[in-house]
Design a protein around this motif. Structure first.
Motif, PDB file in Angstrom:
ATOM      1  N   VAL A   1      -4.644   9.347   0.748  1.00 27.10           N
ATOM      2  CA  VAL A   1      -4.860   8.876  -0.420  1.00 27.10           C
ATOM      3  C   VAL A   1      -3.990   7.824  -0.887  1.00 27.10           C
ATOM      4  CG1 VAL A   1      -4.678   9.534  -3.120  1.00 27.10           C
ATOM      5  CG2 VAL A   1      -5.438  11.193  -1.134  1.00 27.10           C
ATOM      6  N   VAL A   2      -4.357   6.655  -1.162  1.00 24.07           N
ATOM      7  CA  VAL A   2      -3.479   5.383  -1.554  1.00 24.07           C
ATOM      8  C   VAL A   2      -3.444   4.872  -2.759  1.00 24.07           C
ATOM      9  CG1 VAL A   2      -3.624   5.156   1.280  1.00 24.07           C
ATOM     10  CG2 VAL A   2      -5.227   3.775  -0.263  1.00 24.07           C
ATOM     11  N   THR A   3      -2.594   4.116  -3.104  1.00 20.16           N
ATOM     12  CA  THR A   3      -2.569   3.101  -4.369  1.00 20.16           C
ATOM     13  C   THR A   3      -2.139   1.937  -3.981  1.00 20.16           C
ATOM     14  OG1 THR A   3      -2.119   3.040  -6.607  1.00 20.16           O
ATOM     15  CG2 THR A   3      -0.326   3.812  -5.313  1.00 20.16           C
ATOM     16  N   ALA A   4      -2.073   0.837  -4.739  1.00 14.99           N
ATOM     17  CA  ALA A   4      -1.652  -0.602  -4.574  1.00 14.99           C
ATOM     18  C   ALA A   4      -0.490  -0.783  -5.726  1.00 14.99           C
ATOM     19  CB  ALA A   4      -2.906  -1.547  -4.598  1.00 14.99           C
ATOM     20  N   GLU A   5       0.388  -1.685  -5.067  1.00 21.91           N
ATOM     21  CA  GLU A   5       1.511  -2.316  -6.059  1.00 21.91           C
ATOM     22  C   GLU A   5       1.644  -3.788  -5.670  1.00 21.91           C
ATOM     23  OE1 GLU A   5       5.086  -0.500  -5.809  1.00 21.91           O
ATOM     24  OE2 GLU A   5       4.485   1.571  -6.784  1.00 21.91           O
ATOM     25  N   ASN A   6       2.001  -4.401  -6.820  1.00 26.02           N
ATOM     26  CA  ASN A   6       2.311  -5.946  -6.830  1.00 26.02           C
ATOM     27  C   ASN A   6       1.288  -6.650  -6.204  1.00 26.02           C
ATOM     28  OD1 ASN A   6       4.868  -5.086  -7.155  1.00 26.02           O
ATOM     29  ND2 ASN A   6       5.404  -4.748  -4.968  1.00 26.02           N
ATOM     30  N   GLY A   7      -0.093  -6.135  -6.568  1.00 26.03           N
ATOM     31  CA  GLY A   7      -1.292  -7.218  -6.448  1.00 26.03           C
ATOM     32  C   GLY A   7      -2.424  -6.387  -5.538  1.00 26.03           C
TER      33      GLY A   7
ATOM     34  N   LYS B   1       8.805   7.939  19.214  1.00 21.46           N
ATOM     35  CA  LYS B   1       9.379   7.424  18.067  1.00 21.46           C
ATOM     36  C   LYS B   1       9.570   5.628  17.993  1.00 21.46           C
ATOM     37  CE  LYS B   1      12.125  11.042  15.882  1.00 21.46           C
ATOM     38  NZ  LYS B   1      13.346  11.414  15.363  1.00 21.46           N
ATOM     39  N   LEU B   2       8.398   5.169  18.609  1.00 17.45           N
ATOM     40  CA  LEU B   2       7.902   3.715  19.003  1.00 17.45           C
ATOM     41  C   LEU B   2       6.944   3.190  18.023  1.00 17.45           C
ATOM     42  CD1 LEU B   2       7.878   3.493  22.905  1.00 17.45           C
ATOM     43  CD2 LEU B   2      10.037   3.101  21.401  1.00 17.45           C
ATOM     44  N   GLY B   3       7.336   2.088  17.554  1.00 16.06           N
ATOM     45  CA  GLY B   3       6.280   1.232  16.766  1.00 16.06           C
ATOM     46  C   GLY B   3       6.006   1.897  15.205  1.00 16.06           C
ATOM     47  N   GLY B   4       4.840   1.296  14.714  1.00 20.18           N
ATOM     48  CA  GLY B   4       4.471   1.731  13.432  1.00 20.18           C
ATOM     49  C   GLY B   4       5.416   1.397  12.480  1.00 20.18           C
ATOM     50  N   LEU B   5       5.721   2.394  11.319  1.00 16.19           N
ATOM     51  CA  LEU B   5       6.449   2.022  10.376  1.00 16.19           C
ATOM     52  C   LEU B   5       8.008   2.531  10.505  1.00 16.19           C
ATOM     53  CD1 LEU B   5       6.581   0.619   7.420  1.00 16.19           C
ATOM     54  CD2 LEU B   5       6.146   3.186   6.753  1.00 16.19           C
ATOM     55  N   THR B   6       8.191   3.786  11.213  1.00 15.06           N
ATOM     56  CA  THR B   6       9.393   4.309  11.584  1.00 15.06           C
ATOM     57  C   THR B   6       9.391   5.124  12.885  1.00 15.06           C
ATOM     58  OG1 THR B   6       9.192   6.305  10.128  1.00 15.06           O
ATOM     59  CG2 THR B   6      10.035   4.495   9.096  1.00 15.06           C
ATOM     60  N   GLY B   7       8.242   4.706  13.515  1.00 17.43           N
ATOM     61  CA  GLY B   7       8.112   5.414  14.928  1.00 17.43           C
ATOM     62  C   GLY B   7       7.667   6.727  14.618  1.00 17.43           C
ATOM     63  N   THR B   8       7.404   7.035  13.321  1.00 22.23           N
ATOM     64  CA  THR B   8       6.719   8.501  13.302  1.00 22.23           C
ATOM     65  C   THR B   8       5.275   8.496  12.472  1.00 22.23           C
ATOM     66  OG1 THR B   8       7.605   8.718  11.000  1.00 22.23           O
ATOM     67  CG2 THR B   8       8.955   9.398  12.841  1.00 22.23           C
TER      68      THR B   8
ATOM     69  N   ALA C   1       3.981  11.050   3.089  1.00 23.24           N
ATOM     70  CA  ALA C   1       3.545  10.442   1.696  1.00 23.24           C
ATOM     71  C   ALA C   1       5.067  10.052   1.087  1.00 23.24           C
ATOM     72  CB  ALA C   1       3.807  12.007   0.688  1.00 23.24           C
ATOM     73  N   ASN C   2       4.621   8.743   0.531  1.00 21.55           N
ATOM     74  CA  ASN C   2       5.491   7.862  -0.347  1.00 21.55           C
ATOM     75  C   ASN C   2       5.935   6.691   0.699  1.00 21.55           C
ATOM     76  OD1 ASN C   2       5.758   9.357  -2.757  1.00 21.55           O
ATOM     77  ND2 ASN C   2       7.299  10.876  -1.653  1.00 21.55           N
ATOM     78  N   ASP C   3       5.339   6.772   1.934  1.00 24.94           N
ATOM     79  CA  ASP C   3       5.599   5.589   2.579  1.00 24.94           C
ATOM     80  C   ASP C   3       4.972   4.197   2.057  1.00 24.94           C
ATOM     81  OD1 ASP C   3       6.986   6.772   4.599  1.00 24.94           O
ATOM     82  OD2 ASP C   3       5.445   6.904   6.087  1.00 24.94           O
ATOM     83  N   VAL C   4       5.701   3.199   2.338  1.00 29.18           N
ATOM     84  CA  VAL C   4       5.263   1.991   1.936  1.00 29.18           C
ATOM     85  C   VAL C   4       4.778   0.986   2.736  1.00 29.18           C
ATOM     86  CG1 VAL C   4       6.219  -0.250   0.286  1.00 29.18           C
ATOM     87  CG2 VAL C   4       6.828   2.315  -0.299  1.00 29.18           C
ATOM     88  N   LEU C   5       3.552   0.844   2.876  1.00 28.12           N
ATOM     89  CA  LEU C   5       3.155  -0.222   3.896  1.00 28.12           C
ATOM     90  C   LEU C   5       3.173  -1.718   3.060  1.00 28.12           C
ATOM     91  CD1 LEU C   5       0.390   1.860   5.510  1.00 28.12           C
ATOM     92  CD2 LEU C   5       2.729   1.507   5.928  1.00 28.12           C
ATOM     93  N   VAL C   6       3.786  -2.627   3.587  1.00 30.13           N
ATOM     94  CA  VAL C   6       3.641  -4.091   3.058  1.00 30.13           C
ATOM     95  C   VAL C   6       2.631  -4.771   3.576  1.00 30.13           C
ATOM     96  CG1 VAL C   6       5.058  -6.209   2.702  1.00 30.13           C
ATOM     97  CG2 VAL C   6       6.077  -3.974   2.703  1.00 30.13           C
ATOM     98  N   VAL C   7       1.896  -5.560   2.777  1.00 35.12           N
ATOM     99  CA  VAL C   7       0.646  -6.321   3.286  1.00 35.12           C
ATOM    100  C   VAL C   7       1.307  -7.801   3.524  1.00 35.12           C
ATOM    101  CG1 VAL C   7      -1.632  -6.743   2.569  1.00 35.12           C
ATOM    102  CG2 VAL C   7      -0.805  -4.581   2.122  1.00 35.12           C
ATOM    103  N   LYS C   8       0.485  -8.351   4.602  1.00 36.87           N
ATOM    104  CA  LYS C   8       0.992  -9.846   4.557  1.00 36.87           C
ATOM    105  C   LYS C   8       0.426 -10.547   3.685  1.00 36.87           C
ATOM    106  CE  LYS C   8       0.610  -9.442   9.831  1.00 36.87           C
ATOM    107  NZ  LYS C   8      -0.167  -9.736  11.042  1.00 36.87           N
TER     108      LYS C   8
ATOM    109  N   LEU D   1       0.766  -1.034  -0.091  1.00 38.41           N
ATOM    110  CA  LEU D   1       0.018   0.114  -0.018  1.00 38.41           C
ATOM    111  C   LEU D   1       0.922   1.098   0.019  1.00 38.41           C
ATOM    112  CD1 LEU D   1      -2.891   0.614   0.401  1.00 38.41           C
ATOM    113  CD2 LEU D   1      -2.702   0.947   2.686  1.00 38.41           C
ATOM    114  N   ILE D   2       1.046   2.191  -1.009  1.00 39.65           N
ATOM    115  CA  ILE D   2       1.727   3.049  -1.143  1.00 39.65           C
ATOM    116  C   ILE D   2       0.773   4.661  -0.922  1.00 39.65           C
ATOM    117  CG2 ILE D   2       3.257   4.598  -2.778  1.00 39.65           C
ATOM    118  CD1 ILE D   2       3.964   1.556  -2.477  1.00 39.65           C
ATOM    119  N   ILE D   3       1.505   5.419   0.120  1.00 34.79           N
ATOM    120  CA  ILE D   3       0.870   6.440   0.498  1.00 34.79           C
ATOM    121  C   ILE D   3       1.031   7.683  -0.305  1.00 34.79           C
ATOM    122  CG2 ILE D   3       0.264   7.992   2.533  1.00 34.79           C
ATOM    123  CD1 ILE D   3      -0.106   5.283   3.239  1.00 34.79           C
ATOM    124  N   LEU D   4       0.110   8.122  -1.190  1.00 41.65           N
ATOM    125  CA  LEU D   4       0.412   9.289  -1.925  1.00 41.65           C
ATOM    126  C   LEU D   4       0.229  10.419  -1.118  1.00 41.65           C
ATOM    127  CD1 LEU D   4      -1.554   8.301  -5.101  1.00 41.65           C
ATOM    128  CD2 LEU D   4       0.903   7.917  -4.526  1.00 41.65           C
TER     129      LEU D   4
END
Length: 359
Positions: A64-70, A144-151, A155-162, A5-8
């Motif tokens: 606003v998000v988009t999908a990559e690789n499936g 700065k605990l948890g989440g993706l980078t603690g923040t 925009a442009n963060d990439v959330l990998v789906v299980k 999941l790509i964060i636009l």
């Protein structure tokens, strides 16, 4: 490669949250977690996840998000709709609140501003691949605990789906989500109600307050009639433990409701504590809205908690397949009894219920 999941655009104050980080208060680590845990549970039910699977929490304005690789199936758990844009076919589909939507590669999902409440969630079928910190993926930005980078989400963060979305599944919609509160918060007095006169306590319970613009995941400052402590007690105590829902009265006399990211100890007297059944309402309080406090005892608080759980169960049971506005549910149609009887045109007295006469 895994679906992502790509964060636009991150929306407002977007973070990754789950149930929270329990058991570390003695080390000074706040609980964090979803500021509206009920909406998180309902959103995860929409996509078939465990109740507190980590999700994307946002405030007031959605991402606003988009999908990559499936393909990725998303649950929209909030009082806001969204637009799904298929760039290849130049088509735009309107998405209803409390609905799932499958985001195919290249699609763009734009979540609207919240029409009511202050917090929404995007839940992801199967969940996100995250590295838990102290047994939770919840984001505590101040440390700065948890989440993706603690923040907060950027925009442009990439959330990998299980896992990618399961093919061939119909979208789902929740017909009867739990309603946003009416501004009444039930409380149990204490633990320092003895710092206030009976008149001040009654004023706290009987006069409305307004939610100020100073609202975040740490606390909600209220505005209203000043609440004064007893002169001999003062405005400070020896710092003691805090919980989500504690209502502190600082020297200004204006209450502060502590929320998910609150500190673990504090030195202001606490006039009351919001009961567990109402904590989810804290996540939906908007600046300018009115708040009233209503005193209950422990038995009443337990009854309200059971009532809340019944409401959550009813909302989950209201989830149904969704084919789009105006579409026909063919599975339900084929499974229904469409013939209620037979009428003999030559014998008008025969109608359903009297078919035994047709011999």
């Amino acid at each position: 490669m895994s679906a992502c999941l790509i964060i636009l655009s991150p929306g407002m104050l977007s973070t990754i949250q789950d149930k929270g980080r329990f058991g570390y208060g003695s080390y000074g680590v706040p609980r964090s977690g979803a500021i509206d845990p009920v909406s998180l549970r309902l959103g995860n039910a929409l996509v078939g996840n465990d109740p507190y699977e980590a999700a994307l929490e946002f405030r007031f304005m959605g991402p606003v998000v988009t999908a990559e690789n499936g393909p990725i199936r998303i649950g929209l758990a909030c009082e806001a709709g969204a637009e799904l844009t298929d760039i290849q076919n130049n088509e735009t589909l309107q998405i209803s609140p409390w609905q799932t939507v499958t985001l195919n590669e290249g699609n763009i999902l734009k979540v609207s501003a919240l029409a009511a409440g202050a917090t929404g969630y995007l839940t992801i079928e199967g969940g996100l691949k995250l590295e838990p910190v102290l047994e939770s993926s919840s984001t505590y930005v101040r440390a700065k605990l948890g989440g993706l980078t603690g923040t907060s989400i950027q925009a442009n963060d990439v959330l990998v789906v299980k896992q990618p979305a399961m093919p061939g599944k119909c979208e789902r919609i929740m017909a009867d989500p739990v309603q946003i509160g009416d501004g009444v918060l039930h409380v149990i007095l204490g633990p320092q109600e003895d710092y206030f006169s009976e008149e001040e306590v009654e004023g706290f319970l009987n006069k409305p307050f307004i939610v100020s613009s100073d609202v975040d995941r740490m606390g909600i400052r209220l505005e209203g009639s000043k609440i004064s402590t007893l002169r001999e007690k003062g405005n400070d105590i020896i710092s003691d433990g805090l919980v989500v829902g504690s209502i502190q009265i600082p020297g200004s006399g204006q209450p502060i409701i502590l929320c998910s990211d609150c500190q673990t100890v504090g030195g202001y007297p606490k006039i009351a504590t919001i009961i567990s059944a109402d904590l989810n309402h804290l996540g939906q309080m908007r600046p300018g809205s009115k708040v009233h406090f209503k005193r209950v005892n422990l038995n009443q608080a337990q009854a309200l908690y059971l009532e809340m759980e019944k409401s959550i169960e009813a909302s989950i049971n209201s989830i149904q397949d969704y084919y789009g506005d105006g579409a026909v549910d063919l599975e339900a149609l084929y499974g229904a009894n469409l013939i209620g009887g037979v009428v003999d045109a030559e014998r008008a007295s025969n109608f359903p219920g009297n078919l035994e006469e047709l011999v």
